[in-house]
Every structure is written in C-alpha cells, then in structure tokens.
Scaffold this motif. Structure first.
Motif: not given
Length: 553
Positions: A114, A116, A160, A163, A171, A173
């Motif tokens: 992840t 951010t 993936e 977001e 974010k 992922h």
C-alpha cells in the motif's frame, strides 16, 4: 533513441538512458566556463531572480505526443516535464524519489502493498481547474483498463487499484510487491479528468489532447507546436510553486547537427543539450565571445547496436557475440566521441547502485569473430561476404539523422563488420521515422544504432522481458524465460542489497547473450546562456526544476 524514461525511455529513447564519476560524479556537474572566482559565485548566489525572457532550446529530433502513458521518446518527455507533473520526482544525486512535485508525502506500508499519497494543496491545471485525488485516480485507471494499448503497461502490472480517500489523499493498492513502483510508477504525469473522462481508453493514445492542446499542472503551459519547426510554452501564472521566472521556452527543431552548431554560434538557439563531443572544443572556443557556458556530466544512458532478433541472421547467441568481437568500441569512445565516454558491457549505468562490472566481456578481436562465424557455418562467398544456406550476411543499419556520433558509428560498423565478412549498410533517417519503424507490431528494421535513456530505477524488464515484445519496448524481440523469471523476482525484493545481487545476475546473463551490442556510456555536454541561473545538472532529466531558471541579464 535516446528513449524516454520508462518513466525512463524511452525511448528515451531516448531512449534517453549512463554514467559515472569524476566529471560525472553522481550526476554532478562540471562547468567549463571556468573563469568565475569563488567570490563571483557567492555574489551570484545572493542575487535575486529576475522575471522575463525567452529561452530557445535546440533539439535534433521532434516530439511525437505529450502524454507520459503513451510517449516513448526523450523530446516528448522534455515537453511533458514542462507542461505536466507527476506525483514524485527524483533526486539528482542518487535518483531516489522525492516530493518536489505533486505529492506532499508518500507513505509505503511495511509489506510494500500500500502506498498512501498526500497531494499538495492549491495545485491547479492550466485551465484553472483544481487538481485533486480524482485526477490521480483517473490517470492511474487508464493503464489498468483492458483497452489500454500504450507502452507502459508493465509499470502497472503489480497495481491492483487506486482509491480516493479524500480530495487530497490517494491510496494505491498493490497485488504484489513492486520494487520500482515508488520511483517509477508514481512518476507518471497526472492528466485532467474533467477534460478526458469521456474519451474511451482505446482512443486516448490518438486523442488530439496529446498533440493539439495538452493541459497539465506544470510550470509552463502549451502555446503551439509547428511540427519540424518549433514548440512554444509560456509561464503558468498560477503554478503552485510560484510563477516561473522565464516568460517562455521555445524548443526549436534542427535535425542537422552542423546547422545546430551554427545556430548556437549565432545565438539563434540559446541552449543545446547534447553538444557532440566532436564539436565541444569548437563550442568552448567561442563560448566567451557569444556569452554561453557548458556543463557536462554522465548522462543516465547507454548507446547500443541492436539487431532485430526476428531475423534469422541474428538468432544464434554466438553470432551476436561474434558481431560484438568485430566492433572496436574503444575506437568509438576514443575517436568518434573523443574520449567522452566509457565502453559499455551491460544495460545499466555506472551511476546506478545496481551496476555490475563483473560480467562477460567480448572485446575487439576480429580474428576470433571470424572463427566464431565460421564455426556457426558462415563461409565467404565470391565477393567476400559470408554466406550460409544460400543467404548472404547482409543487412541494413538504421540510425537517426542529426546525431553526429551515431551517423559516424554506422559508417564505422560498415567498415569493421566488412573485415569479418559481414555487409552492414548504413541508413540515416529522421528521428520520428526511426521511432515509428521500431513501434510495436511494425518492427521495420534489420538493426539500429540508438540509445536508451534509463529509468531512475534499475529494473530492465521494460526492454528485455518477453511480455514487452507485443506492445512494449522490447522491439528486438528478445526472449529468455529464465531471465523473465529473474526479472520478475527482483521486483519482489525490497532489500536493496539482495536486489542488487539479483540485478547483477541479470546483467551478467544479458552481457553473455548479447541481445544488443552495448557500445558506450556517453558524457553529455549542455551548452546554455552564461546568464542562465537556477539551472541544476540532472543526469536523467534535462528539464529539471525549470520554474527556477532565470536570465541574469
């Protein structure tokens, strides 16, 4: 080629890829205008920047389009660096990612799955609209879309989803760990959702936004582009880091190197990035008279001879090794580039933390080359050119017009390969035509001489992985399943020392297999106005912090 930055290339191409220490240390710079005293430098540092002026930059090739998800050449990349910004930039010392661009911060989770990203506040596009998390999500969903057909798909295979957390937080992922994602994956330019949201992804690569009216959030905004002549950008008054000091920058396209030299001497251009080594002493001889200075350092690049491996002539590893034995790369470095470079053996720069010098070498040895070719079944024909199964060892070598070194190299290759019975016929073509010839699915070449501008991360997958043949940058068609696996594995390794070992193994295998003949790592010379202040030499990026440039008239 010097291919632009995958975020490199590609295509640099250009490409752009190289280099090392001394007058090259860490992408550092050596100024050759040498008369300034320490006191002068101190005085210059204390001067307040002055706004105004137009900087005219000379380029030997023309751009193709302005969208970093689709472009693959260095000239287009330079334009993109003026008009757009990505989430992260790269430090000039070690090429590690920084927050000089749109990201206020980037936090990576401990498992590497992840990221951010917090965006800076107050960023606007050139049309006045705010740049928010929505634009980031929109941009990164393009290469994830099934209809995306650009050359950057591999940079996002581990991603993936993207977001939106809030207007300034995103974010990322990951499906799996991707060691290059922070440095490269997060560097692509952010596009405006409000302009492009209704354009089908399948049509985006050819959309007029990329050539007629690109709108970004960078320090300069697009004015006009006359293909083959010039491209102009002007200062963006609402740039979030403050209005650039220069009023405008003009990129002037001058495909002939001699004409470029004349234009520099007449100050029809002010800035020439890539002065040929053969011309550098000439430039230095008149620099004081016309008010320019020269800065130099290793470029993050390597130049190469690359055969089309779809051609039966080049399918055998031993034949490719023999070709390398037949090429006197020391002569290329010492005579064609007049000592301003270093013989290359691997597709990675000595500036990189991942560079491996302990690899197989195929040094100049024409007698050995002859024996290897004979062992591979090639026998001299009536005209001295080798033949096998009724086929002559004859092919065309393309390179780009306006690059003196490459034009000289293809002539030298013709002479040297003839000594071992190989006919290599030089063909010099306009840069954009050459790029079109090596595009995915076209592959209209026997062999080329070009250069790769390397990414800030040393992952070689974009050029050598089998998955990059169909739509990516692996235009030679090289494929080795064992190496594919090694390239996949190194991207899963976050420990840099362990990854360095893996990358070293890959470099050693590529050095052995010789899918390219790695020619040399070049020193780059950049001529610019003596009064240009705020310029910093970055081995990767010619356009580095252009909002800080100013003319001390």
């Amino acid at each position: 080629m010097t291919m632009r930055k995958p975020a490199w290339l590609i295509l640099c191409m250009m490409l752009v890829l190289s280099l090392f220490l001394a007058a090259c240390s860490g992408g550092g710079k050596t100024s050759t205008d040498g008369d300034k005293s320490a006191e002068d430098d101190k005085t210059a540092e204390n001067k307040e920047p002055v706004d105004g002026g137009d900087l005219v930059m000379g380029y030997s090739g023309s751009p193709t389009l302005f969208n970093s998800l689709y472009s693959d050449d260095n000239v287009s990349g330079d334009v993109e660096d003026l008009i757009f910004e990505g989430l992260v930039g790269s430090n000039k010392e070690d090429f590690t990612p920084n927050t000089d661009e749109l990201a206020e911060s980037v936090e990576e989770s401990e498992d590497g799955l992840t990221y951010t990203v917090k965006l800076k506040e107050g960023v606007k596009f050139h049309d006045g609209e705010d740049l928010t998390a929505d634009d980031v999500v929109f941009t990164y969903n393009i290469p994830l879309h099934e209809d995306y057909d650009g050359p950057r798909k591999s940079n996002f295979e581990a991603l993936e989803s993207v977001e939106k957390v809030d207007d300034l937080t995103v974010k990322f992922h990951m499906k799996k760990v991707d060691a290059q994602f922070h440095a490269v994956g997060l560097s692509f330019k952010i596009l405006p959702e409000h302009i492009l949201k209704d354009v089908p992804v399948a049509e985006l690569g050819d959309h007029e936004f990329n050539t007629k009216n690109p709108i970004g959030s960078g320090p300069f905004k697009f004015v006009e582009w006359k293909d083959g002549e010039y491209l102009k950008v002007e200062a963006f008054d609402d740039y979030y880091q403050g209005r650039p000091h220069l009023d405008s920058i003009t990129l002037k396209f001058v495909p002939d190197a001699n004409a470029m030299l004349t234009q520099l001497q007449n100050r029809d251009i002010d800035f020439w990035d890539g002065v040929p080594p053969s011309d550098i002493e000439t430039v230095k001889s008149f620099q004081d008279d016309i008010g320019i200075k020269v800065e130099e350092g290793l470029a993050l690049q390597y130049n190469f001879f690359a055969p089309n491996l779809r051609n039966d002539l080049f399918k055998e590893k031993e034949v490719r090794q023999a070709i390398t034995h037949a090429i006197d790369r020391e002569t290329i470095v010492n005579e064609i580039v007049e000592g301003h470079g270093e013989v290359a053996h691997v597709p990675e720069s000595p500036l990189s933390w991942a560079y491996n010098e302990d690899v197989p070498h195929f040094d100049y040895d024409p007698e050995k080359a002859k024996k290897m070719l004979a062992d591979a079944g090639w026998k001299p024909g009536s005209d001295g050119i080798l033949e096998k199964d009724g086929k002559r060892f004859s092919f065309e070598v393309k390179t780009n017009q306006g690059n003196k070194e490459r034009e000289d190299i293809v002539v030298l290759l013709q002479e040297q390969l003839k000594e071992v019975g190989i006919e290599a016929k030089p063909k010099v073509v306009e840069f954009s035509s050459l790029i079109a010839d090596i595009d995915p699915g076209v592959w209209n070449f026997d062999a080329i001489v070009l250069g790769w501008s390397l990414a800030t991360d040393p992952d070689p997958s974009a050029i050598y992985h089998t998955k990059e043949i169909e739509k990516g940058l692996n235009f030679t068609g090289y494929s080795n399943p064992e190496l594919d696996q090694l390239m996949d594995e190194q991207l899963q390794e976050l420990d840099q020392e362990k990854r360095k070992k893996q990358l070293g193994d890959i470099q050693a295998k590529l050095a052995e297999e010789q899918p390219y003949t790695y020619l040399y790592y070049p020193t780059e010379f950049r001529a610019m106005p003596a009064e240009l202040e705020g310029y910093e030499f970055h081995a990767k990026n010619r356009i580095y912090k252009p909002h800080q440039w100013w003319l001390n008239k």
